[in-house]
Write an enzyme that holds these catalytic residues in place. Structure first.
Site, PDB file in Angstrom:
ATOM      1  N   PHE A 160       9.670   4.377  12.568  1.00 20.90           N
ATOM      2  CA  PHE A 160       8.763   4.223  11.439  1.00 20.90           C
ATOM      3  C   PHE A 160       7.425   3.587  11.776  1.00 20.90           C
ATOM      4  CE2 PHE A 160      13.058   3.965   9.577  1.00 20.90           C
ATOM      5  CZ  PHE A 160      13.018   5.186   8.935  1.00 20.90           C
ATOM      6  N   GLU A 200       4.804   1.303  14.942  1.00 19.32           N
ATOM      7  CA  GLU A 200       4.512   0.856  16.292  1.00 19.32           C
ATOM      8  C   GLU A 200       4.219  -0.632  16.298  1.00 19.32           C
ATOM      9  OE1 GLU A 200       1.255   3.213  17.690  1.00 19.32           O
ATOM     10  OE2 GLU A 200       2.508   5.007  17.872  1.00 19.32           O
ATOM     11  N   ASP A 234      20.382  -9.726  17.073  1.00 17.46           N
ATOM     12  CA  ASP A 234      19.965  -9.148  18.349  1.00 17.46           C
ATOM     13  C   ASP A 234      19.333 -10.228  19.223  1.00 17.46           C
ATOM     14  OD1 ASP A 234      19.529  -7.358  20.333  1.00 17.46           O
ATOM     15  OD2 ASP A 234      17.863  -6.319  19.360  1.00 17.46           O
TER      16      ASP A 234
END
Ligand SMILES: *[C@@H]1O[C@H](CO)[C@@H](O)[C@H](O)[C@H]1NC(C)=O
Ligand SMILES: *[C@@H]1O[C@H](CO)[C@@H](O)[C@H](O)[C@H]1NC(C)=O
Ligand SMILES: *[C@@H]1O[C@H](CO)[C@@H](O)[C@H](O)[C@H]1NC(C)=O
Length: 821
Positions: free
Chosen positions: A538, A540, A676
């Site tokens: 979606f 950058e 993460d």
């Protein structure tokens, strides 16, 4: 190192490889042309099929891919023609040929010299094969092989990454044979792909295969059927006064360093070279003055090591190095080059017309389409487009409906939700190698009922299918441990870049989003683009300089930068064509980020939301991410002295780890789950300061750290707790697990991926062992630098029972004690 990390799909299924770069020896019809040979695509008639049936031993047919630049290819995937059940053609076997320049073609062989690769058993399942040794090439051909005459169709994908070294070949004297008391070690270059006689010419091989030899050169990583000395190329001073290796590159480069992986088993008269003298050639002539370097002799430590030679920004397209003996033998297993990569980007794609190999079908009959056909074709296309538009509208409607239904049913029918998981056919298309268990899995529906996971969590349940025993006893652990929000009311933000951002309980979310966004709009024109950091579905992430950012930063925000200088910032940008969900998620992410205020968490500085594309401007730290930072450094001591590498002290390692724990302590106090945590997601500033961020997943560099299934979800399985992988539960306790792995990375200076000796599938099997807890689980080993007290912390993070794992408070305190004591 390359092989563990470099396994990124190169764009047959993702579309990055253009149609014009896919060609073939022939095609059966226009609808089975080369461009339909994309893995997981069902367009046209569903695959590439050659014009005639493939005969045994005729290697005429091939599907060819032009990657436009040199790539390091570690894995290939193949699939047959399924075409929704109509097709039933596939290649049982195939060979691979590759080329770096488009004219010299080389047949790939495995380490035992075998060329034929086992292919598909049916028309739909993807079969992945590791390439051992890996290939460095620009052009790759798949050539179907059969044992009887048959129709063959193929869909393929290549996995790897760009070959940034730019090395095209090395030439050297052939490696020799060393007689040892009981046997001989063969130190020839066993996978060299150029010509070999007295010397090796025009090829690459053992020195670039990404496998570093062991300390004892007579041993090897690859235990099956290889001879002693397999991983090394070696020479003796009996035959040579010095060894000259000539390296040729794809173009003129600005070289910073050369790293030579040398054996140093001095008990067998093997030592690191005494001196190296390198000559550079950029245009026609060799530079007059060579560069010379002498490493420190080491007779204390017999371990194999990388010796770093500083090439002092010499410009060259060829380098010739003479290595001098320090003892009777010199053994190398890898040589890598680091050169200016910014320059690399500008010349990445060669001109489109250049270098098309002359093997394409010259006389293609299918091009003679007459006029009436063209008109019919256009008519059909218009009709198809119309139908597609209608379908898209219907799908959008259905999604809206589903969302509403889901909300209503979530409360009442928690367990029944799993019905939506029974998307069968694709689930089982992913079979690694020739796993034959597909049919059992298909019929067994009990696995699907056990796990009440939302639709976002399909992948873990697929993984469970690989662990049949898991189903039998799994009623119990679903209930234990973690708080319930992880299963039900979780707000899962899919970050712009395709990564998970923080996942937080819905309750906290409400509290957070009550007020307006507390950050200011930043004038877009004051941002100067510097570099792309990452990219996702979606949007950058760009590295930019921001002018006048000081005015936008709160006073409470300690940011010791001089006035009036531009500030380095990361700018997350949503593509302007992103759908509404992505936009909403992006705005939510802004709200959440704007509330996070901690010295060890990346801060949101400002936003641009008045106009498209929506942007989020966050801090960026000058030393980049912790993974790259530590990879560039060495522990203090002998080795670092030898290679002149910059060092980080143990105390500073602890200091950095403690900061991560402190940032996580803050997140957990808000009930935020990061999901993460890893060194790639921590940024390093001045004086070893650390801030936790979240854009690791969007970067190709780290794609090997994530496990991809069918190109859908990607999971950092090597950092994930067993319950996250098997049950889809993400909690603070699973963040603690990931912290343990992060700590392990830090103590290893990020020189190795966690469980690097295990494949992704084996990591998942190991997760099953953690669940079964029969003492067969493998823990990450204690790093060399790591004192027992620290390793104990790691082990406590990996306890099976989530309640027994320490909290971030406890970890933080313990780390501070170790640092001070
Ligand atoms: C290297 O030596 C081994 C053992 O003698 C031999 O089998 C192999 O063919 C050699 N490889 C090359 C490329 O010369
Ligand atoms: C090579 O790169 C270095 C560092 O990026 C730079 O300072 C130097 O000017 C470059 N040399 C040439 C000849 O471009
Ligand atoms: C090779 O190196 C060994 C050990 O340094 C030395 O004893 C020997 O004389 C050398 N041989 C030749 C031919 O130079």
């Amino acid at each position: 190192k390359h092989q563990g990390v470099c396994r990124y799909p190169l764009g047959m299924s993702g579309g990055q490889i253009q149609d014009e770069d896919i060609s073939a020896s022939s095609q059966w019809s226009e609808s089975t042309a080369a461009r339909y040979g994309r893995l997981n695509f069902e367009e046209g008639d569903g695959a590439w099929c050659p014009e005639i049936t493939v005969e045994p031993d005729s290697l005429k047919e091939f599907l060819q891919i032009d990657l436009r630049s040199l790539h390091f290819i570690t894995l290939v995937g193949t699939q047959g023609r399924h075409a929704g059940g109509i097709g039933n053609e596939f290649a049982q076997m195939y060979k691979i040929k590759y080329s770096r320049d488009g004219s010299r073609w080389i047949s790939w062989r495995n380490r035992q010299g075998k060329q034929v690769i086992e292919g598909n058993r049916n028309a739909y399942a993807i079969v992945l094969k590791d390439l051992e040794p890996p290939i460095i090439a620009r052009f790759v051909r798949f050539m179907p092989v059969t044992d009887h005459s048959m129709n063959v169709c193929m869909r393929v994908e290549l996995y790897g990454c760009e070959w940034l070294d730019g090395l095209v070949s090395y030439n050297a004297a052939a490696g020799e044979q060393m007689s040892l008391p009981a046997y001989s070690a063969y130190l020839n270059d066993s996978v060299y792909d150029g010509a070999v006689s007295h010397s090796m010419t025009e090829g690459l091989g053992q020195l670039t295969d990404g496998v570093c030899g062991l300390d004892d050169f007579t041993q090897s990583h690859d235990t099956h059927n290889v001879w002693p000395g397999y991983d090394y190329v070696g020479w003796t001073n009996e035959s040579f006064s010095n060894v000259e290796i000539m390296f040729e590159f794809d173009r003129i480069r600005n070289f910073t360093t050369m790293k030579v992986h040398c054996n140093n088993m001095y008990s067998r008269h093997v030592k690191v070279f005494r001196q190296v003298v390198c000559y550079f050639r950029s245009e026609a002539d060799w530079e007059a003055t060579p560069l010379s370097f002498s490493p420190v002799e080491d007779v204390e430590n017999p371990s194999a090591r990388f010796v770093t030679v500083n090439l002092a920004n010499h410009m060259a397209s060829a380098i010739k190095c003479q290595f001098y003996f320090a003892d009777a033998w010199m053994l190398f297993s890898e040589i890598t080059f680091q050169s200016d990569t910014a320059m690399y980007n500008t010349t990445l794609a060669p001109p489109k017309s250049g270098l098309t190999p002359d093997t394409q079908p010259k006389d293609d009959p299918t091009h003679k389409v007459d006029d009436s056909n063209t008109r019919i074709l256009i008519g059909c296309l218009v009709a198809i487009i119309f139908i597609l538009v209608v379908i898209i509208v219907i799908i959008l409607w259905r999604q809206v409906w589903q969302k509403m239904l889901e909300k209503a049913s979530r409360r009442m029918l928690d367990d029944e939700l799993t019905a939506s998981l029974s998307i069968q056919s694709e689930t089982f298309a992913y079979t690694h190698n020739q796993s034959s268990t597909t049919s059992e899995q298909e019929s067994n529906s009990t696995y699907e009922r056990i796990f009440p996971l939302g639709p976002d969590y399909q992948e873990p349940s697929r993984i469970i299918c690989k662990l049949p025993e898991f189903a039998q006893s799994s009623e119990e652990p679903v209930q234990d441990g973690a708080p319930h929000y992880a299963e039900a009311d979780i707000v899962n933000l899919q970050g712009v870049t395709g990564g998970n951002t923080y996942a937080i309980p819905a309750l906290t979310m409400d509290l957070l989003s009550g007020k307006d966004v507390a950050v200011e709009e930043f004038p877009r024109k004051l941002l100067t683009f510097k570099e792309k950091l990452g990219e996702g579905q979606f949007g950058e992430v760009h590295l930019c300089e921001a002018d006048g950012m000081q005015e936008f930063m709160n006073k409470e925000f300690l940011f010791d930068i001089p006035e009036d200088l531009p500030v380095l910032v990361a700018v997350k940008m949503l593509r302007s064509d992103a759908n509404k969900n992505a936009r909403n998620d992006f705005l939510k992410e802004i709200k959440i980020m704007s509330r996070l205020k901690d010295p060890n968490i990346i801060r949101l500085l400002a936003v641009c939301i008045y106009s498209d594309p929506l942007c989020m401007i966050t801090e960026y730290m000058e030393n980049g991410d912790l993974n790259q930072f530590l990879s560039r450094h060495e522990p203090e001591g002998q080795l670092a002295l030898l290679s002149n590498a910059p060092t980080v002290s143990f105390n500073n390692l602890c200091y950095m780890a403690a900061q991560i724990a402190s940032g996580m302590k803050y997140l957990s106090s808000l009930n935020f789950v990061h999901r993460d945590l890893a060194t790639r997601n921590c940024l390093v500033g001045k004086n070893y300061t650390i801030k936790i961020a979240d854009f690791g997943m969007s970067r190709n560099l780290y794609s090997g750290d994530y496990y991809r299934i069918q190109g859908r979800a990607v999971l950092p399985i090597r950092w994930m707790s067993w319950e996250s992988i098997l049950l889809g539960k993400f909690t603070t306790a699973s963040d603690v697990w990931a912290f343990g792995v992060t700590l392990w990375e830090i103590l290893n200076f990020c020189k190795e991926q966690p469980y690097s000796q295990l494949t992704d599938e084996q990591v998942i099997e190991n997760t099953g062992e953690f669940f079964r807890d029969q003492k067969r689980q493998i823990y990450l080993p204690q790093p060399v630098l790591c004192p027992d007290s620290l390793y104990k912390i790691m082990l406590s993070c990996w306890r099976r029972n989530t309640k027994e794992r320490p909290s971030f408070q406890e970890i933080h305190r313990a780390l501070l004690e170790i640092q001070q004591g």
